[in-house]
Design a protein around this motif. Structure first.
Motif, PDB file in Angstrom:
ATOM      1  N   SER A  46      -0.669   3.056   2.057  1.00  0.00           N
ATOM      2  CA  SER A  46      -1.061   4.435   1.781  1.00  0.00           C
ATOM      3  C   SER A  46      -0.652   4.814   0.359  1.00  0.00           C
ATOM      4  CB  SER A  46      -0.375   5.374   2.762  1.00  0.00           C
ATOM      5  OG  SER A  46       1.001   5.433   2.465  1.00  0.00           O
ATOM      6  N   GLU A  47      -1.214   5.917  -0.086  1.00  0.00           N
ATOM      7  CA  GLU A  47      -0.871   6.398  -1.415  1.00  0.00           C
ATOM      8  C   GLU A  47       0.630   6.719  -1.483  1.00  0.00           C
ATOM      9  OE1 GLU A  47      -3.869   8.974  -2.968  1.00  0.00           O
ATOM     10  OE2 GLU A  47      -2.426   9.920  -4.318  1.00  0.00           O
ATOM     11  N   ALA A  48       1.142   7.256  -0.392  1.00  0.00           N
ATOM     12  CA  ALA A  48       2.568   7.593  -0.348  1.00  0.00           C
ATOM     13  C   ALA A  48       3.430   6.325  -0.467  1.00  0.00           C
ATOM     14  CB  ALA A  48       2.888   8.335   0.947  1.00  0.00           C
ATOM     15  N   ASP A  49       2.981   5.244   0.188  1.00  0.00           N
ATOM     16  CA  ASP A  49       3.709   3.965   0.086  1.00  0.00           C
ATOM     17  C   ASP A  49       3.814   3.520  -1.370  1.00  0.00           C
ATOM     18  OD1 ASP A  49       4.076   3.624   2.795  1.00  0.00           O
ATOM     19  OD2 ASP A  49       2.222   2.459   3.067  1.00  0.00           O
ATOM     20  N   VAL A  50       2.672   3.589  -2.050  1.00  0.00           N
ATOM     21  CA  VAL A  50       2.638   3.127  -3.438  1.00  0.00           C
ATOM     22  C   VAL A  50       3.537   4.008  -4.301  1.00  0.00           C
ATOM     23  CG1 VAL A  50       1.199   2.810  -5.487  1.00  0.00           C
ATOM     24  CG2 VAL A  50       0.333   2.126  -3.250  1.00  0.00           C
TER      25      VAL A  50
END
Ligand code: GDP
Length: 297
Positions: free
Chosen positions: A24-28
């Motif tokens: 996810s974008e949050a992971d990145v």
């Protein structure tokens, strides 16, 4: 070992994302926060870190990773590629003049490893490229620098050109090149004077040597252990002399990595060699890709 802290931190950060099927974008974003801290802690130049993070984020959050819902491996690949690019991408080779001799001018601060590297480079050129270098002792200020080069030359059975310490480096360079032509030495490697700090007098003298010697290559020798300072030194020398490459010494020590990761972006000159020890055979061509892989494990 060099890069130990950085490698450890990056590897544990990568580990978290490695197995993920979807990123996810949050992971990145979370990962990039950690990468950013790890790089800053390794003494990588602030601006370099900022640009690096921006590039990786753009690629990892953009098309390449998220829209295709590729696994975590893909993100790691992006980090690896950008780390390689940061250090220069392709391996950068030493110059060869169309008409011999190829003139290489070694510059750098005192203690960086200039004299040692002069001998190491000559050894490398003979061993790997079948060349017949001549070493030139033009560091007339540091006590014992001439003697040190002569000793190294003897050890390698290689000619060392010297006129003592009472003759100007400009004249030494000029006469050395003349002699190399007569003797058919295909490389002339000039060990120039260093100082403890950069000063105008030093730069003026180096500029004069450059004008006479017309070097095909000006290699700046910097001590990787000095981190950000190494980058500042590289910037100053580059402004004054238009260096063509950098040799990072003491990469065998426990350098945090800042210099290796910043010097190319800040000066836009490639790291051509790495010093990996005090012995004459401990010089290696610098491979950005291998270095990145070493850091990322
Ligand atoms: P110069 O003043 O720049 O000519 O520096 P020297 O060539 O005399 O080197 C300074 C010190 O650094 C010497 O003790 C060298 O043996 C050491 N040195 C140079 N290169 C390396 C390297 O790659 N690794 C390690 N460990 N020591 C090095």
């Amino acid at each position: 070992m060099a890069f130990e802290g950085l490698a450890e931190r990056l590897q544990s950060t990568m580990q978290k994302i490695r197995g993920k099927g979807k990123v996810s974008e949050a992971d990145v974003k979370e990962m990039m926060r950690e990468v950013r801290l790890a790089l800053l802690e390794a003494d990588v130049n602030f601006k370099v870190v900022k640009e690096f993070i921006a590039r990786v984020k753009e690629r990892a959050i953009g098309q390449e990773v998220l829209k295709s819902l590729t696994p975590g491996q893909q993100v790691i690949k992006v980090v690896n590629e950008e780390l390689t690019a940061l250090m220069g991408g392709e391996q950068s080779k030493i110059a060869v003049a169309n008409k011999p001799p190829t003139v290489v001018m070694m510059v750098g601060l005192q203690g960086a490893g200039k004299t040692t590297t002069t001998a190491k480079l000559a050894n490398h050129l003979r061993k790997k490229h079948n060349r017949t270098p001549m070493l030139v002792a033009a560091d007339i200020y540091r006590p014992a620098a001439i003697k040190q080069l002569e000793t190294l030359g003897k050890q390698l059975s290689m000619p060392v050109f010297s006129l003592g310490d009472q003759v100007s480096p400009v004249q030494i360079a000029e006469e050395a090149i003349k002699k190399a032509k007569e003797e058919h030495n295909d490389y002339v490697i000039i060990d120039t004077a260093g100082r403890l700090h950069i000063d105008e007098e030093l730069m003026d003298e180096l500029k004069q040597v450059k004008e006479i010697a017309k070097p095909d290559e000006i290699l700046l020798v910097v001590d990787a252990m000095t981190g950000q300072d190494a980058v500042n030194v590289a910037e100053s020398f580059n402004e004054q002399l238009d260096i063509t490459g950098v040799v990072l010494t003491k990469l065998d020590g426990d350098t945090r990595g800042g210099a290796a990761l910043s010097v190319k972006s800040v000066t836009n000159t490639p790291i051509k060699f790495a010093g990996m020890g005090e012995k004459v055979d401990q010089l290696e061509p610098f491979h950005p890709e291998r270095m990145a892989s070493r850091i990322l494990g």
